[in-house]
Design a protein around this motif. Structure first.
Motif, PDB file in Angstrom:
ATOM      1  N   TYR A 104       0.836  -1.207   0.000  1.00 24.70           N
ATOM      2  CA  TYR A 104       0.000   0.000   0.000  1.00 24.70           C
ATOM      3  C   TYR A 104       0.869   1.255   0.000  1.00 24.70           C
ATOM      4  O   TYR A 104       0.661   2.175  -0.785  1.00 24.70           O
ATOM      5  CB  TYR A 104      -0.922  -0.013   1.225  1.00 24.70           C
ATOM      6  CG  TYR A 104      -1.634   1.283   1.470  1.00 24.70           C
ATOM      7  CD1 TYR A 104      -1.231   2.139   2.486  1.00 24.70           C
ATOM      8  CD2 TYR A 104      -2.723   1.661   0.694  1.00 24.70           C
ATOM      9  CE1 TYR A 104      -1.879   3.331   2.717  1.00 24.70           C
ATOM     10  CE2 TYR A 104      -3.382   2.855   0.921  1.00 24.70           C
ATOM     11  CZ  TYR A 104      -2.963   3.686   1.935  1.00 24.70           C
ATOM     12  OH  TYR A 104      -3.607   4.879   2.157  1.00 24.70           O
ATOM     13  N   HIS A 105       1.857   1.300   0.884  1.00 20.27           N
ATOM     14  CA  HIS A 105       2.700   2.497   0.984  1.00 20.27           C
ATOM     15  C   HIS A 105       3.592   2.672  -0.246  1.00 20.27           C
ATOM     16  O   HIS A 105       3.859   3.804  -0.660  1.00 20.27           O
ATOM     17  CB  HIS A 105       3.519   2.466   2.267  1.00 20.27           C
ATOM     18  CG  HIS A 105       2.691   2.722   3.490  1.00 20.27           C
ATOM     19  ND1 HIS A 105       2.042   3.902   3.723  1.00 20.27           N
ATOM     20  CD2 HIS A 105       2.379   1.922   4.536  1.00 20.27           C
ATOM     21  CE1 HIS A 105       1.376   3.843   4.850  1.00 20.27           C
ATOM     22  NE2 HIS A 105       1.556   2.643   5.366  1.00 20.27           N
ATOM     23  N   ARG A 106       4.028   1.583  -0.836  1.00 20.13           N
ATOM     24  CA  ARG A 106       4.803   1.697  -2.076  1.00 20.13           C
ATOM     25  C   ARG A 106       3.950   2.309  -3.181  1.00 20.13           C
ATOM     26  O   ARG A 106       4.415   3.156  -3.941  1.00 20.13           O
ATOM     27  CB  ARG A 106       5.334   0.340  -2.520  1.00 20.13           C
ATOM     28  CG  ARG A 106       6.571  -0.084  -1.774  1.00 20.13           C
ATOM     29  CD  ARG A 106       7.132  -1.372  -2.328  1.00 20.13           C
ATOM     30  NE  ARG A 106       8.318  -1.755  -1.584  1.00 20.13           N
ATOM     31  CZ  ARG A 106       8.780  -2.981  -1.521  1.00 20.13           C
ATOM     32  NH1 ARG A 106       8.169  -3.954  -2.163  1.00 20.13           N
ATOM     33  NH2 ARG A 106       9.850  -3.254  -0.819  1.00 20.13           N
ATOM     34  N   ALA A 107       2.695   1.868  -3.267  1.00 18.73           N
ATOM     35  CA  ALA A 107       1.789   2.409  -4.289  1.00 18.73           C
ATOM     36  C   ALA A 107       1.542   3.887  -4.042  1.00 18.73           C
ATOM     37  O   ALA A 107       1.538   4.690  -4.983  1.00 18.73           O
ATOM     38  CB  ALA A 107       0.470   1.637  -4.289  1.00 18.73           C
ATOM     39  N   ARG A 108       1.346   4.268  -2.795  1.00 21.80           N
ATOM     40  CA  ARG A 108       1.144   5.697  -2.475  1.00 21.80           C
ATOM     41  C   ARG A 108       2.386   6.504  -2.811  1.00 21.80           C
ATOM     42  O   ARG A 108       2.297   7.614  -3.343  1.00 21.80           O
ATOM     43  CB  ARG A 108       0.796   5.870  -1.004  1.00 21.80           C
ATOM     44  CG  ARG A 108      -0.617   5.418  -0.696  1.00 21.80           C
ATOM     45  CD  ARG A 108      -1.125   5.940   0.598  1.00 21.80           C
ATOM     46  NE  ARG A 108      -1.183   7.399   0.604  1.00 21.80           N
ATOM     47  CZ  ARG A 108      -1.222   8.118   1.701  1.00 21.80           C
ATOM     48  NH1 ARG A 108      -1.209   7.546   2.870  1.00 21.80           N
ATOM     49  NH2 ARG A 108      -1.269   9.436   1.643  1.00 21.80           N
ATOM     50  N   LEU A 109       3.560   5.960  -2.503  1.00 22.93           N
ATOM     51  CA  LEU A 109       4.810   6.647  -2.797  1.00 22.93           C
ATOM     52  C   LEU A 109       4.967   6.847  -4.302  1.00 22.93           C
ATOM     53  O   LEU A 109       5.361   7.922  -4.758  1.00 22.93           O
ATOM     54  CB  LEU A 109       5.997   5.871  -2.232  1.00 22.93           C
ATOM     55  CG  LEU A 109       7.381   6.469  -2.461  1.00 22.93           C
ATOM     56  CD1 LEU A 109       7.482   7.844  -1.826  1.00 22.93           C
ATOM     57  CD2 LEU A 109       8.439   5.548  -1.894  1.00 22.93           C
ATOM     58  N   GLU A 110       4.646   5.820  -5.079  1.00 20.03           N
ATOM     59  CA  GLU A 110       4.720   5.944  -6.540  1.00 20.03           C
ATOM     60  C   GLU A 110       3.752   7.016  -7.046  1.00 20.03           C
ATOM     61  O   GLU A 110       4.101   7.787  -7.950  1.00 20.03           O
ATOM     62  CB  GLU A 110       4.420   4.597  -7.201  1.00 20.03           C
ATOM     63  CG  GLU A 110       5.523   3.579  -7.012  1.00 20.03           C
ATOM     64  CD  GLU A 110       5.157   2.194  -7.532  1.00 20.03           C
ATOM     65  OE1 GLU A 110       5.950   1.276  -7.283  1.00 20.03           O
ATOM     66  OE2 GLU A 110       4.100   2.030  -8.169  1.00 20.03           O
ATOM     67  N   ALA A 111       2.562   7.097  -6.462  1.00 16.60           N
ATOM     68  CA  ALA A 111       1.592   8.118  -6.867  1.00 16.60           C
ATOM     69  C   ALA A 111       2.109   9.510  -6.544  1.00 16.60           C
ATOM     70  O   ALA A 111       1.980  10.441  -7.360  1.00 16.60           O
ATOM     71  CB  ALA A 111       0.245   7.876  -6.182  1.00 16.60           C
TER      72      ALA A 111
END
Length: 141
Positions: A104-111
């Motif tokens: 989840y946090h990786r996806a948010r970081l990429e966004a």
């Protein structure tokens, strides 16, 4: 009976006189990680039997269980698993939960990184538009 346990502990100390860490580990493996020895010692000391495994950090539990299986065999491993299953399940659940949080946090970081890149690209265009509008204002005067 207690003297027998003391003698065995003293023998472990004697064998490992140059390495107290190994001696300590051997005594824990022999006494606390063996259900029969642990029960006998608790009875001799008048201590109520409680689950040792509830007091072991669930992150260390797999290592402890492996040690029990290696040193005391499948019978003791089965007993240990029965007594520690709640800790094993909570560890598996916690690990899975942490893995999901990481995704989840990786996806948010990429966004966020994509948004920053978009702003950086747009800033270049805004700077050009601002310069062009200033130039056209100068021409009108």
């Amino acid at each position: 009976q207690i003297q027998r346990h003391i003698d065995k502990a003293a023998a472990i100390n004697f064998i490992n006189a140059n390495n107290p860490e190994v001696a300590g580990r051997a005594k824990v493996v022999r006494t606390l990680l063996n259900s029969a020895n642990r029960a006998e010692l608790m009875e001799l000391q008048g201590v109520n039997q409680s689950s040792l495994y509830g007091e072991i950090n669930s992150l260390h539990l797999p290592e402890v269980l492996a040690l029990i299986g290696e040193k005391h065999g499948q019978g003791e491993l089965y007993i240990a698993l029965k007594l520690s299953i709640a800790g094993v399940i909570s560890m598996v659940t916690r690990t899975h939960c942490l893995q999901e949080r990481r995704v989840y946090h990786r996806a948010r970081l990429e966004a966020v990184e994509a948004e920053i890149a978009g702003i950086d690209t747009a800033d270049g265009g805004v700077a050009q538009v601002t310069n062009e509008s200033r130039s056209s204002k100068r021409r009108r005067s």
